[in-house]
Write a protein that holds these residues in place. Structure first.
Motif, PDB file in Angstrom:
ATOM      1  N   LEU A 279      43.003 -24.881   2.716  1.00  0.00           N
ATOM      2  CA  LEU A 279      42.768 -24.180   3.982  1.00  0.00           C
ATOM      3  C   LEU A 279      43.357 -22.764   3.990  1.00  0.00           C
ATOM      4  N   LEU A 280      44.061 -22.384   2.922  1.00  0.00           N
ATOM      5  CA  LEU A 280      44.725 -21.079   2.895  1.00  0.00           C
ATOM      6  C   LEU A 280      43.779 -19.887   3.100  1.00  0.00           C
ATOM      7  N   PRO A 281      42.635 -19.811   2.387  1.00  0.00           N
ATOM      8  CA  PRO A 281      41.778 -18.629   2.568  1.00  0.00           C
ATOM      9  C   PRO A 281      41.330 -18.423   4.015  1.00  0.00           C
ATOM     10  N   GLU A 282      40.987 -19.518   4.698  1.00  0.00           N
ATOM     11  CA  GLU A 282      40.544 -19.405   6.092  1.00  0.00           C
ATOM     12  C   GLU A 282      41.689 -18.939   6.987  1.00  0.00           C
ATOM     13  N   LEU A 283      42.890 -19.477   6.748  1.00  0.00           N
ATOM     14  CA  LEU A 283      44.049 -19.071   7.547  1.00  0.00           C
ATOM     15  C   LEU A 283      44.425 -17.618   7.271  1.00  0.00           C
ATOM     16  N   VAL A 289      46.836  -9.384  11.941  1.00  0.00           N
ATOM     17  CA  VAL A 289      47.079  -8.017  11.481  1.00  0.00           C
ATOM     18  C   VAL A 289      45.738  -7.355  11.160  1.00  0.00           C
ATOM     19  N   ALA A 290      45.772  -6.042  10.977  1.00  0.00           N
ATOM     20  CA  ALA A 290      44.566  -5.292  10.621  1.00  0.00           C
ATOM     21  C   ALA A 290      44.016  -5.781   9.281  1.00  0.00           C
ATOM     22  N   ASP A 291      42.710  -5.640   9.085  1.00  0.00           N
ATOM     23  CA  ASP A 291      42.031  -6.186   7.909  1.00  0.00           C
ATOM     24  C   ASP A 291      42.611  -5.712   6.581  1.00  0.00           C
ATOM     25  N   ASN A 292      43.068  -4.443   6.526  1.00  0.00           N
ATOM     26  CA  ASN A 292      43.560  -3.922   5.245  1.00  0.00           C
ATOM     27  C   ASN A 292      44.876  -4.569   4.803  1.00  0.00           C
ATOM     28  N   TYR A 293      45.517  -5.336   5.696  1.00  0.00           N
ATOM     29  CA  TYR A 293      46.742  -6.058   5.341  1.00  0.00           C
ATOM     30  C   TYR A 293      46.468  -7.512   4.939  1.00  0.00           C
ATOM     31  N   LYS A 294      45.206  -7.926   5.007  1.00  0.00           N
ATOM     32  CA  LYS A 294      44.906  -9.333   4.683  1.00  0.00           C
ATOM     33  C   LYS A 294      43.670  -9.476   3.799  1.00  0.00           C
ATOM     34  N   LYS A 295      43.437  -8.475   2.954  1.00  0.00           N
ATOM     35  CA  LYS A 295      42.276  -8.502   2.061  1.00  0.00           C
ATOM     36  C   LYS A 295      42.445  -9.483   0.903  1.00  0.00           C
ATOM     37  N   GLU A 296      43.685  -9.719   0.499  1.00  0.00           N
ATOM     38  CA  GLU A 296      43.931 -10.574  -0.663  1.00  0.00           C
ATOM     39  C   GLU A 296      43.518 -12.016  -0.363  1.00  0.00           C
ATOM     40  N   VAL A 297      42.995 -12.674  -1.391  1.00  0.00           N
ATOM     41  CA  VAL A 297      42.559 -14.068  -1.238  1.00  0.00           C
ATOM     42  C   VAL A 297      43.572 -14.979  -1.931  1.00  0.00           C
ATOM     43  N   PRO A 298      44.225 -15.865  -1.180  1.00  0.00           N
ATOM     44  CA  PRO A 298      45.236 -16.734  -1.793  1.00  0.00           C
ATOM     45  C   PRO A 298      44.614 -17.701  -2.789  1.00  0.00           C
ATOM     46  N   GLY A 299      45.339 -17.990  -3.880  1.00  0.00           N
ATOM     47  CA  GLY A 299      44.889 -19.004  -4.833  1.00  0.00           C
ATOM     48  C   GLY A 299      44.982 -20.393  -4.230  1.00  0.00           C
ATOM     49  N   THR A 300      44.057 -21.258  -4.600  1.00  0.00           N
ATOM     50  CA  THR A 300      44.046 -22.619  -4.031  1.00  0.00           C
ATOM     51  C   THR A 300      44.089 -23.704  -5.105  1.00  0.00           C
ATOM     52  N   LEU A 390      50.431 -16.839   1.709  1.00  0.00           N
ATOM     53  CA  LEU A 390      49.668 -16.039   2.673  1.00  0.00           C
ATOM     54  C   LEU A 390      50.209 -14.612   2.751  1.00  0.00           C
ATOM     55  N   GLY A 391      49.440 -13.754   3.404  1.00  0.00           N
ATOM     56  CA  GLY A 391      49.924 -12.402   3.651  1.00  0.00           C
ATOM     57  C   GLY A 391      49.527 -11.442   2.558  1.00  0.00           C
ATOM     58  N   ILE A 392      50.518 -10.724   2.017  1.00  0.00           N
ATOM     59  CA  ILE A 392      50.213  -9.612   1.128  1.00  0.00           C
ATOM     60  C   ILE A 392      51.197  -9.557  -0.036  1.00  0.00           C
ATOM     61  N   GLY A 422      54.540 -19.864   8.367  1.00  0.00           N
ATOM     62  CA  GLY A 422      54.501 -21.326   8.336  1.00  0.00           C
ATOM     63  C   GLY A 422      54.250 -21.884   9.725  1.00  0.00           C
ATOM     64  N   LEU A 423      54.915 -21.310  10.708  1.00  0.00           N
ATOM     65  CA  LEU A 423      54.706 -21.743  12.095  1.00  0.00           C
ATOM     66  C   LEU A 423      53.302 -21.368  12.576  1.00  0.00           C
ATOM     67  N   TYR A 424      52.844 -20.204  12.137  1.00  0.00           N
ATOM     68  CA  TYR A 424      51.465 -19.782  12.450  1.00  0.00           C
ATOM     69  C   TYR A 424      50.455 -20.776  11.880  1.00  0.00           C
ATOM     70  N   MET A 425      50.716 -21.270  10.662  1.00  0.00           N
ATOM     71  CA  MET A 425      49.825 -22.257  10.044  1.00  0.00           C
ATOM     72  C   MET A 425      49.828 -23.565  10.837  1.00  0.00           C
ATOM     73  N   VAL A 426      51.023 -24.012  11.206  1.00  0.00           N
ATOM     74  CA  VAL A 426      51.136 -25.240  11.989  1.00  0.00           C
ATOM     75  C   VAL A 426      50.330 -25.126  13.276  1.00  0.00           C
ATOM     76  N   THR A 427      50.460 -23.991  13.953  1.00  0.00           N
ATOM     77  CA  THR A 427      49.741 -23.771  15.207  1.00  0.00           C
ATOM     78  C   THR A 427      48.232 -23.819  14.992  1.00  0.00           C
ATOM     79  N   GLY A 428      47.769 -23.127  13.942  1.00  0.00           N
ATOM     80  CA  GLY A 428      46.333 -23.105  13.647  1.00  0.00           C
ATOM     81  C   GLY A 428      45.788 -24.461  13.248  1.00  0.00           C
TER      82      GLY A 428
END
Length: 559
Positions: A279-283, A289-300, A390-392, A422-428
């Motif tokens: 579920l990491l890529p969707e989260l 944050v603005a799109d340019n701070y979340k362009k990276e795709v986490p490995g799964t 997650l993140g950058i 981590g808390l953001y993930m739990v909420t989502g």
């Protein structure tokens, strides 16, 4: 055990001594004839007595019946290899251990030295607790005593910020010496033990990893073994071993310290956790944050696993005891392959029962204590580790990786990011129905978790991260302190503050602005007097700060 000299240039490296520590031992011996020194000794003894009482002893065990006969043969070898990492960490953290202990008569002070891997209190701002010991050096054993940051930065040393080397001064010039040279004897012994375990194990993934890790210990090339570790799927035993985290390097947060965890997989719990990494890529796309701070795709292509930890060694056993691990740290491997998030379930349960629940009874509003749940604690810790993915990882303005841009400011901010995301993930995941339970359980348990972790102090990365979170949430009204001296969560404002802090940290990382991060630490990474008074109440009530482990093959009943 020290290494025998290889050639003349080794003379400067093999002592691995910190000048303040050697001076302190001599001063301690002289102190007996001086009345003021005796008073200082008494004061320090009082301090040690009080601080030592803040540690609860826990036996690290597991159900040996779940192990095969083959695994029972392998496990003691892994523990022996881990014990060598413990000795190597002592050489990095405080190589004068034996001479120091010989000058100390009081057994409690000796015990506290063992807990802290030296004479500085790791969970209280590195405060010295042995008479005559000065402040802890920033250079430690990683750099020549007295060397400045500028001196290394301006030098022509190729491996200025290498993970697996020390900097030494020879004939007035700085040089870099790799770990596999400095610690050759010990690393060769550990390597041989891993090779022996590899010969015995019948699990093909574990066999491959142990052989490659054994090679890595004597070459300082850990990449192949990191990939092999991530590829393991069917193993019942695991060992994390080598120079891994950067916390001990106070000057640049660059050089790694030796540690090891010996683990027994809880296959039932691990099976339950398997789905969350996907579920990491969707989260990632939904980060506030603005799109340019979340362009990276986490490995799964990695796993969430639960383990019983049966041995801690070195860095992970110093100061606050780790209850979950997210590795490897290599950003390239993380992006290509992902990471493995290892939840140390038995240690986690011990911290919840012995520390978190008593803290909640003292500091969480009585009406909200019903929301303190182990499942929520487990999830918050687990998703902290997942959230490292997650993140950058790379700055948005060409300053390189976040780690290289922020240097010694990287670790504490990254821990803060993982906490809040981590808390953001739990909420989502609760909103998506992927997690069950009441959001109030997760938020209230998170609040209690902050109050637990701020006790780790300003010198520790996780402590700084939690202080930042506490102060940020306080400003945003995410909780209030009642006249009774307890804390009540405002659940709506808690969620809003969570999103705002998430954005704040990711932007700091993405901008790679070290001075801005330093400013954030000075403003937010501090304990205010009111909070300190509340934390002091916990100590007066005898609530532990952390755990000390009885561990090893004999504790497991394998000797």
């Amino acid at each position: 055990m020290r290494i025998k000299p290889i050639h003349q240039t080794m003379g400067l490296l093999l002592g691995l001594s910190v000048a303040t520590g050697l001076t302190a031992c001599n001063q301690t011996e002289k102190a007996g004839t001086d009345k003021s020194a005796n008073k200082a000794k008494d004061t320090l003894q009082e301090y040690v007595d009080q601080r030592l009482a803040g540690y609860e002893r826990v036996k690290l065990t597991t159900n040996l019946n779940q192990l095969s006969a083959n695994e029972r043969q392998v496990l003691p070898l892994l523990i022996q290899a881990a014990e060598i990492m413990d000795e190597l960490y002592w050489k990095q953290a405080y190589p004068q251990r034996d001479s120091l202990l010989n000058t100390i008569k009081d057994q409690k002070t000796k015990d506290f030295v063992w807990i802290n891997y030296g004479p500085w209190d790791r969970l209280n701002g590195e405060k010295p607790f042995v008479a005559g010991i000065g402040p802890k050096s920033e250079t430690g054993t990683f750099y020549p005593a007295g060397m400045t940051k500028e001196e290394l930065e301006k030098s022509d040393v190729k491996d200025k910020f290498g993970l697996y080397s020390v900097i030494r001064k020879e004939k007035g010039k700085l040089i870099s010496v790799p770990y596999h040279v400095v610690f050759a004897a010990e690393l060769q012994k550990a390597s041989a033990l891993l090779k022996q375990a590899a010969l015995i194990t019948t699990d093909p993934g574990l066999k491959k990893y142990l052989n490659l890790r054994a090679d890595a210990l004597v070459t300082d090339d850990y990449t192949a073994s990191d990939y092999a570790w991530l590829d393991m799927k069917t193993n019942g035993l695991d060992i994390i071993i080598g120079p891994i985290e950067n916390y001990e390097d106070k000057l640049f947060n660059a050089r790694a310290a030796f540690e090891s965890y010996v683990l027994v997989k809880d296959k039932e719990w691990s099976k339950r956790l398997a789905k969350y990494v996907q579920l990491l890529p969707e989260l990632q796309k939904g980060l506030p944050v603005a799109d340019n701070y979340k362009k990276e795709v986490p490995g799964t292509d990695s796993e969430l696993n639960a383990y019983d930890v049966v041995y801690y060694a070195g860095d992970c056993n110093a100061g606050s005891k780790t209850i979950a691990v997210n590795l490897p740290n290599d950003e390239i491997i993380q992006q290509k392959k992902g990471t493995r998030r290892s939840q140390l379930k038995n240690a986690m349960q011990a911290k919840f029962d012995k520390i978190l629940v008593p803290i909640a009874k003292e500091l969480i509003d009585k009406d909200q204590q019903q929301y303190i749940k182990f499942d929520a604690f487990f999830a918050n810790v687990m998703f902290h580790e997942v959230a490292h993915g997650l993140g950058i990882k790379n700055t948005i303005n060409g300053k390189g990786t976040v780690r290289s841009a922020l240097k010694e400011q990287y670790s504490w901010l990254e821990e803060g990011k993982a906490d809040i995301l981590g808390l953001y993930m739990v909420t989502g995941l609760l909103k998506k129905g992927e997690l069950t339970g009441d959001i109030k359980d997760y938020y209230t348990t998170f609040m209690a978790g902050i109050l637990r972790s701020v006790r780790f102090g300003a010198s520790e990365a996780h402590g700084k991260a939690n202080m930042q979170c506490f102060n940020f949430f306080k400003e945003k009204g995410a909780f209030e302190r009642l006249p009774s001296g307890t804390y009540r969560v405002n659940f709506d404002k808690f969620a809003k503050a969570m999103n705002e802090l998430s954005a704040f940290i990711i932007m700091l990382q993405g901008n790679g602005d070290k001075s801005a991060v330093e400013k954030a630490q000075k403003e937010k990474g501090i304990i205010q007097p009111e909070l300190q008074a509340d934390l002091d109440r916990l100590s007066k009530k005898g609530i532990p700060v952390d755990l000390v482990f009885d561990q090893g093959a004999d504790v497991l009943g394998m000797k």
